[in-house]
Scaffold this active site. Sequence first.
Site, short mmCIF file in Angstrom:
data_model
loop_
_atom_site.label_atom_id
_atom_site.label_comp_id
_atom_site.label_asym_id
_atom_site.label_seq_id
_atom_site.Cartn_x
_atom_site.Cartn_y
_atom_site.Cartn_z
N ASP A 56 0.87 -1.16 0.00
CA ASP A 56 0.00 0.00 0.00
C ASP A 56 0.92 1.22 0.00
O ASP A 56 1.68 1.43 0.95
CB ASP A 56 -0.88 -0.02 1.26
CG ASP A 56 -1.83 1.17 1.34
OD1 ASP A 56 -1.61 2.17 0.62
OD2 ASP A 56 -2.78 1.10 2.12
N TYR A 153 -8.63 16.28 -7.79
CA TYR A 153 -7.65 15.50 -8.56
C TYR A 153 -6.61 16.45 -9.16
O TYR A 153 -5.41 16.16 -9.14
CB TYR A 153 -8.38 14.71 -9.66
CG TYR A 153 -7.50 13.77 -10.46
CD1 TYR A 153 -7.00 12.61 -9.90
CD2 TYR A 153 -7.21 14.03 -11.80
CE1 TYR A 153 -6.20 11.73 -10.65
CE2 TYR A 153 -6.42 13.17 -12.55
CZ TYR A 153 -5.92 12.03 -11.98
OH TYR A 153 -5.13 11.17 -12.72
N THR A 188 -8.01 2.84 -19.62
CA THR A 188 -7.79 1.92 -18.51
C THR A 188 -9.06 1.96 -17.65
O THR A 188 -10.00 2.69 -17.97
CB THR A 188 -6.61 2.41 -17.63
OG1 THR A 188 -6.99 3.65 -17.03
CG2 THR A 188 -5.33 2.62 -18.43
N1 LIG Z 1 -6.02 6.56 -17.11
C1 LIG Z 1 -5.91 7.85 -17.25
O1 LIG Z 1 -6.69 8.47 -18.00
C2 LIG Z 1 -4.81 8.62 -16.56
C3 LIG Z 1 -4.55 9.91 -17.02
C4 LIG Z 1 -3.56 10.66 -16.38
C5 LIG Z 1 -2.85 10.13 -15.33
N2 LIG Z 1 -3.14 8.87 -14.89
C6 LIG Z 1 -2.38 8.38 -13.75
O2 LIG Z 1 -1.67 7.20 -14.11
C7 LIG Z 1 -1.59 6.31 -12.99
C8 LIG Z 1 -2.14 4.94 -13.37
O3 LIG Z 1 -3.46 5.11 -13.86
P1 LIG Z 1 -4.34 3.93 -14.48
O4 LIG Z 1 -5.21 4.56 -15.48
O5 LIG Z 1 -3.50 2.78 -14.83
O6 LIG Z 1 -5.26 3.60 -13.18
P2 LIG Z 1 -5.97 2.23 -12.73
O7 LIG Z 1 -7.07 2.69 -11.82
O8 LIG Z 1 -6.30 1.40 -13.88
O9 LIG Z 1 -4.82 1.53 -11.88
C9 LIG Z 1 -4.33 2.11 -10.70
C10 LIG Z 1 -3.71 1.03 -9.85
O10 LIG Z 1 -3.25 1.66 -8.62
C11 LIG Z 1 -3.55 0.77 -7.56
N3 LIG Z 1 -3.66 1.49 -6.28
C12 LIG Z 1 -4.63 2.33 -5.87
N4 LIG Z 1 -4.39 2.72 -4.60
C13 LIG Z 1 -3.26 2.10 -4.21
C14 LIG Z 1 -2.51 2.08 -3.00
N5 LIG Z 1 -2.89 2.80 -1.92
N6 LIG Z 1 -1.37 1.36 -2.96
C15 LIG Z 1 -0.97 0.63 -4.02
N7 LIG Z 1 -1.64 0.59 -5.19
C16 LIG Z 1 -2.78 1.32 -5.27
C17 LIG Z 1 -4.87 0.12 -7.94
O11 LIG Z 1 -5.09 -1.09 -7.23
C18 LIG Z 1 -4.70 -0.09 -9.45
O12 LIG Z 1 -4.16 -1.35 -9.76
C19 LIG Z 1 -2.36 7.00 -11.86
O13 LIG Z 1 -1.45 7.71 -11.02
C20 LIG Z 1 -3.25 7.96 -12.59
O14 LIG Z 1 -3.65 9.05 -11.78
C21 LIG Z 1 -4.10 8.10 -15.50
#
Ligand SMILES: NC(=O)c1ccc[n+]([C@@H]2O[C@H](COP(=O)([O-])OP(=O)(O)OC[C@H]3O[C@@H](n4cnc5c(N)ncnc54)[C@H](O)[C@@H]3O)[C@@H](O)[C@H]2O)c1
Length: 257
Positions: A56, A153, A188
């Site tokens: 975590d 956010y 995603t």
């Molecule tokens: N998908 C998008 O559109 C997007 C755009 C910009 C930035 N991001 C950033 O990219 C990163 C990954 O995004 P994604 O789209 O793959 O998200 P996702 O929700 O598909 O995956 C996020 C992962 O983080 C894990 N997670 C959440 N809280 C946690 C914790 N406390 N400890 C450990 N793991 C934890 C979840 O279990 C999940 O597997 C994030 O930081 C997100 O903010 C995503």
Amino acid sequence: MAELSGRVALVTGASRGIGAATARALAAAGAKVAVTDLAAPDALAAEIGGLARAQDVTSEADWAATMEWLRAEAGGLDILVNNAGLFLMKPLIETTLEEWQRLHRVNVEGVFLGTRAAIPLLAERAAKWPGGASVINLSSMAGLVGSAGAACYNASKGAVRLFTKGAALELAPSRIRVNSVHPGVIETAMGDEVVHGLSGLTGMGENEARSVANQLHPLGHMGQPQNVADAIVFLASDKAAFMTGSEVVVDGGATAG
Ligand SMILES: NC(=O)c1ccc[n+]([C@@H]2O[C@H](COP(=O)([O-])OP(=O)(O)OC[C@H]3O[C@@H](n4cnc5c(N)ncnc54)[C@H](O)[C@@H]3O)[C@@H](O)[C@H]2O)c1
């Protein structure tokens, strides 16, 4: 020789989405990749010949244990990808303090705790590589510009952007580069949350919201996890040896105007 051969990388939140694509891409570039998430991503680790552990990112004790595990199981650490994150889209007036705090605990404190915990291991081996050691923090296009319904956010990802720059300046003498990545909407589970949030906020149907989300990007569509993973592999490599404190935008032109 593959561009990351000999390096050890850690990707947090690697069970799915951008984290999983990044872990696969780093492994394909020759790195030994450790993957963590709330539940250990064992299947992914088996697929890429890496290591898995439950972690975590909001827990200081988990970070300390993860660093000890990396030293014992992989011999150190060269690349840290602070990827784990949460999304929140909700009118400000309905957002609770608990929701704000939960978001910031994962998106901001998680990045602080991870970067701080990794400094000793990263510094130990940084002199081995032309480009030193590398920390890559997942911010967002939402860390560059505001979006209605996502102010909390925005705040969390804006914090990641400037934390990255301060850390880059402080860690440069240790040859640890620190950069942020700013994706647009990526397909995603979180990308689905963006579409769902947009639909809830505006009252449009999910299909229409998906079309609006696609059109946010001048290139006409949302991004793929691989698009972000490719930028991360570049930042981790010696090809980015002179890049630190920089913002790599992977948003199909969404913030260009
Ligand atoms: N998908 C998008 O559109 C997007 C755009 C910009 C930035 N991001 C950033 O990219 C990163 C990954 O995004 P994604 O789209 O793959 O998200 P996702 O929700 O598909 O995956 C996020 C992962 O983080 C894990 N997670 C959440 N809280 C946690 C914790 N406390 N400890 C450990 N793991 C934890 C979840 O279990 C999940 O597997 C994030 O930081 C997100 O903010 C995503």
